[in-house]
Design an enzyme around this catalytic site. Sequence first.
Site, PDB file in Angstrom:
ATOM      1  N   ASP A 130      15.416  -4.945  24.396  1.00  0.00           N
ATOM      2  CA  ASP A 130      14.382  -4.369  23.527  1.00  0.00           C
ATOM      3  C   ASP A 130      14.202  -2.867  23.715  1.00  0.00           C
ATOM      4  OD1 ASP A 130      13.273  -4.747  26.039  1.00  0.00           O
ATOM      5  OD2 ASP A 130      11.255  -5.055  25.261  1.00  0.00           O
ATOM      6  N   GLU A 181       9.220   1.706  37.463  1.00  0.00           N
ATOM      7  CA  GLU A 181       9.335   0.455  38.214  1.00  0.00           C
ATOM      8  C   GLU A 181      10.771   0.263  38.664  1.00  0.00           C
ATOM      9  OE1 GLU A 181       6.578  -2.792  36.584  1.00  0.00           O
ATOM     10  OE2 GLU A 181       7.657  -2.012  34.872  1.00  0.00           O
ATOM     11  N   ASP A 203      13.426  -0.950  26.366  1.00  0.00           N
ATOM     12  CA  ASP A 203      12.472  -0.285  27.255  1.00  0.00           C
ATOM     13  C   ASP A 203      13.034  -0.010  28.645  1.00  0.00           C
ATOM     14  OD1 ASP A 203      12.397  -2.913  28.063  1.00  0.00           O
ATOM     15  OD2 ASP A 203      10.230  -3.188  27.772  1.00  0.00           O
ATOM     16  N   ARG A 204      14.100  -0.717  29.024  1.00  0.00           N
ATOM     17  CA  ARG A 204      14.684  -0.460  30.346  1.00  0.00           C
ATOM     18  C   ARG A 204      15.840   0.539  30.239  1.00  0.00           C
ATOM     19  NH1 ARG A 204      14.837  -5.836  34.028  1.00  0.00           N
ATOM     20  NH2 ARG A 204      12.713  -6.530  33.594  1.00  0.00           N
ATOM     21  N   ARG A 257       7.403 -15.800  27.367  1.00  0.00           N
ATOM     22  CA  ARG A 257       8.860 -15.989  27.239  1.00  0.00           C
ATOM     23  C   ARG A 257       9.196 -17.435  27.482  1.00  0.00           C
ATOM     24  NH1 ARG A 257      10.783 -10.527  30.120  1.00  0.00           N
ATOM     25  NH2 ARG A 257       9.693  -9.255  28.603  1.00  0.00           N
ATOM     26  N   ASP A 305      18.295  -1.950  27.564  1.00  0.00           N
ATOM     27  CA  ASP A 305      18.269  -3.411  27.544  1.00  0.00           C
ATOM     28  C   ASP A 305      18.009  -3.985  26.157  1.00  0.00           C
ATOM     29  OD1 ASP A 305      15.616  -2.691  27.320  1.00  0.00           O
ATOM     30  OD2 ASP A 305      14.904  -4.451  28.393  1.00  0.00           O
ATOM     31  N   THR A 354       4.422 -11.250  32.957  1.00  0.00           N
ATOM     32  CA  THR A 354       4.327  -9.801  33.080  1.00  0.00           C
ATOM     33  C   THR A 354       4.555  -9.105  31.739  1.00  0.00           C
ATOM     34  OG1 THR A 354       6.453 -10.167  34.176  1.00  0.00           O
ATOM     35  CG2 THR A 354       4.762  -9.178  35.470  1.00  0.00           C
ATOM     36  N   LYS A 373       7.411   1.238  28.805  1.00  0.00           N
ATOM     37  CA  LYS A 373       8.526   1.968  29.370  1.00  0.00           C
ATOM     38  C   LYS A 373       9.503   2.258  28.244  1.00  0.00           C
ATOM     39  CE  LYS A 373      10.399  -2.328  31.315  1.00  0.00           C
ATOM     40  NZ  LYS A 373       9.329  -3.312  31.249  1.00  0.00           N
ATOM     41  N   SER A 395      13.063  -9.272  26.058  1.00  0.00           N
ATOM     42  CA  SER A 395      13.546  -8.109  26.810  1.00  0.00           C
ATOM     43  C   SER A 395      14.999  -8.220  27.243  1.00  0.00           C
ATOM     44  CB  SER A 395      12.632  -7.902  28.015  1.00  0.00           C
ATOM     45  OG  SER A 395      12.937  -6.699  28.622  1.00  0.00           O
ATOM     46  N   HIS A 396      15.235  -8.218  28.548  1.00  0.00           N
ATOM     47  CA  HIS A 396      16.591  -8.193  29.086  1.00  0.00           C
ATOM     48  C   HIS A 396      17.203  -9.585  29.182  1.00  0.00           C
ATOM     49  CE1 HIS A 396      13.594  -8.876  32.083  1.00  0.00           C
ATOM     50  NE2 HIS A 396      14.489  -9.531  32.784  1.00  0.00           N
ATOM     51  N   SER A 433      12.369  -2.281  38.366  1.00  0.00           N
ATOM     52  CA  SER A 433      13.064  -3.148  37.420  1.00  0.00           C
ATOM     53  C   SER A 433      13.661  -2.361  36.253  1.00  0.00           C
ATOM     54  CB  SER A 433      12.118  -4.233  36.913  1.00  0.00           C
ATOM     55  OG  SER A 433      10.967  -3.644  36.346  1.00  0.00           O
TER      56      SER A 433
HETATM   57  C1  G16 Z   1       8.651  -6.896  32.450  1.00  0.00           C
HETATM   58  C2  G16 Z   1       7.526  -5.924  32.502  1.00  0.00           C
HETATM   59  C3  G16 Z   1       7.800  -4.926  33.594  1.00  0.00           C
HETATM   60  C4  G16 Z   1       8.004  -5.634  34.912  1.00  0.00           C
HETATM   61  C5  G16 Z   1       9.045  -6.691  34.772  1.00  0.00           C
HETATM   62  C6  G16 Z   1       9.033  -7.528  35.998  1.00  0.00           C
HETATM   63  O1  G16 Z   1       9.822  -6.206  32.113  1.00  0.00           O
HETATM   64  O2  G16 Z   1       7.434  -5.250  31.266  1.00  0.00           O
HETATM   65  O3  G16 Z   1       6.734  -4.045  33.656  1.00  0.00           O
HETATM   66  O4  G16 Z   1       8.429  -4.755  35.896  1.00  0.00           O
HETATM   67  O5  G16 Z   1       8.762  -7.519  33.681  1.00  0.00           O
HETATM   68  O6  G16 Z   1       9.845  -8.610  35.855  1.00  0.00           O
HETATM   69  P1  G16 Z   1       9.783  -9.787  36.902  1.00  0.00           P
HETATM   70  O7  G16 Z   1       8.393 -10.343  36.878  1.00  0.00           O
HETATM   71  O8  G16 Z   1      10.846 -10.717  36.422  1.00  0.00           O
HETATM   72  O9  G16 Z   1      10.117  -9.176  38.223  1.00  0.00           O
HETATM   73  P2  G16 Z   1      10.598  -6.459  30.767  1.00  0.00           P
HETATM   74  O10 G16 Z   1      11.624  -5.383  30.676  1.00  0.00           O
HETATM   75  O11 G16 Z   1      11.171  -7.828  30.965  1.00  0.00           O
HETATM   76  O12 G16 Z   1       9.554  -6.391  29.686  1.00  0.00           O
END
Ligand code: G16
Length: 543
Positions: free
Chosen positions: A279, A363, A281-282, A22, A277, A18, A376, A113-114, A365
């Site tokens: 990076d 979202e 964005d959250r 990673r 978080d 997504t 985001k 990210s997180h 998340s």
């Molecule tokens: C990433 C995407 C988000 C998505 C999330 C979902 O978040 O950028 O748009 O909602 O993954 O995560 P999962 O597939 O684990 O439910 P981030 O903040 O990790 O970049």
Amino acid sequence: MLINTVQTAPIAGQKAGTSGLRRKTRDFMAPHFLENYVQAILDGIGSADGKTFVIGGDGRYFNPQAIQTILRMAAANGAAKAIVAQNGLLSTPAASNLIRQYKTDGGFILSASHNPGGIDEDFGLKFNMSNGGPATEAITDAIFTRTKEITEYKVLEAQDVDLEQIGTTQLDDMTIEIVDPVADYENLMAELFDFDAIHALFKGGFRMTFDAMHAITGPYAIHILEDVLGAPTGTVINGTPLPDFGGGHPDPNPIWAHELMGIMTGPNAPDFGAASDGDGDRNMIVGRGAYVTPSDSLALLTAHAHLAPGYKGGLAGVARSMPTSTAADRVAKSLGIPAFETPTGWKFFGTLLDAGKATICGEESAGTGSNHVREKDGLWAVLLWLNIIASTGKSVADLMTDHWQRHGRNYYSRHDYEAVDSDIANSLMDDLRSSLPNLTGQSFGDLTVSKADEFAYDDPVDGSHTSGQGIRVMFEGDARVVFRLSGTGTQGATLRVYLEQLETEADQMKKDPQEALSAVIAAADAIAQIRTRTGRDKPDVIT
Ligand code: G16
């Protein structure tokens, strides 16, 4: 300088999830791994020839070395210019802004990210396109195809570039512009929000705590909140980015941001709390003793965005990912604007934002953002909340209570089962899929299934079709459970169970969410047999 063409072979192909690719940091550090992926990206986007890229990351372990490799490979592949943040540190939303502002051909964002950072934790790399947003499905597929057929990559033989001094330097024929990571982002925020009103709010004694979780938003938050908006020194805690995020898990939710939750529920709690978080964005929003779910935050921001100068003309529409609660949809209805439901992943908002169909997106998340960038944006959400608080004079708790009274309350929770054996998780999902035709009409306790399907999406702008995006079971009485496997985990599978129940009775809106959702939680387990199949008696994380 010498360009080396290194012979290589495909390394365990994996399609970016997504949000980019990673993996464990040691995987990225293994011989040829990062290089193969970078070359696959450069090939997957056509070529690097004559192009300009933004490069930066969240400062996690291996960030500095990976940036040097990407610079050497971009130069060897004929890129004209790289715009690099000072010391390679750049939040994801600020990267998106730089890509757009300097009209570049895209950017490399180094982050998981997180997810935790460190040599034994996670690393990630994501390519964003010229609109500032994550690569589309088509480009992601093209990159994945290249990872499976790669035979060589090009890299310049050169010393590391000094990224400390702002200014311009050369790497062979490629120009490198080293920029201040915060300045352009700050200017964008100042255009969108009423900085004078927020400044006056702090001057009047309003107090907040921002937990940067030892991650990339520290420098942004300290500068914007404390230096520019006048919040007292110390408003930002854990503000120095560290390669291992201080050993923490930089995910802004009540579990991982427990230090902030402790402050916000303590005796001397400030008026407002927020976290971001790895990076940047959250975001997490919490009032004094009042945690706001990301779904509710999206709904509230949609309802009040017009109070900020950047949105005073109203919103074109709002978009949310499918597992996000439907709270924002009802706000959209009352505003008379369209609401879009997309698959999980910020990239699916890109076409709607580019086409001017949606202004705000969010979202479950913990991501919210708008058309100002194509990611985001954690600090953006915090500033919009501050702008709304400054304009209305209301506390977080009062804003939420008023909101629920007007629009109803979507009780919401997500239960995560982490590091589940992948075969078990996949067969659980397969069996759920096969049971779909028989679910409608079945009752689980007091809940009767009104509809069950697997979410698929037809993009209304580019017509692309995306399937297999989570299994949703709707019950009579506006309740819902969604089952989905995470696309961002790096160990086994993470099963996410999203639970939702609408409440419209005014005197029923102060319940504990787990209690309000108990019937949906029981139905979810009965439908998917989670406990029996995973051997877990409870979720690892409840948010
Ligand atoms: C990433 C995407 C988000 C998505 C999330 C979902 O978040 O950028 O748009 O909602 O993954 O995560 P999962 O597939 O684990 O439910 P981030 O903040 O990790 O970049």
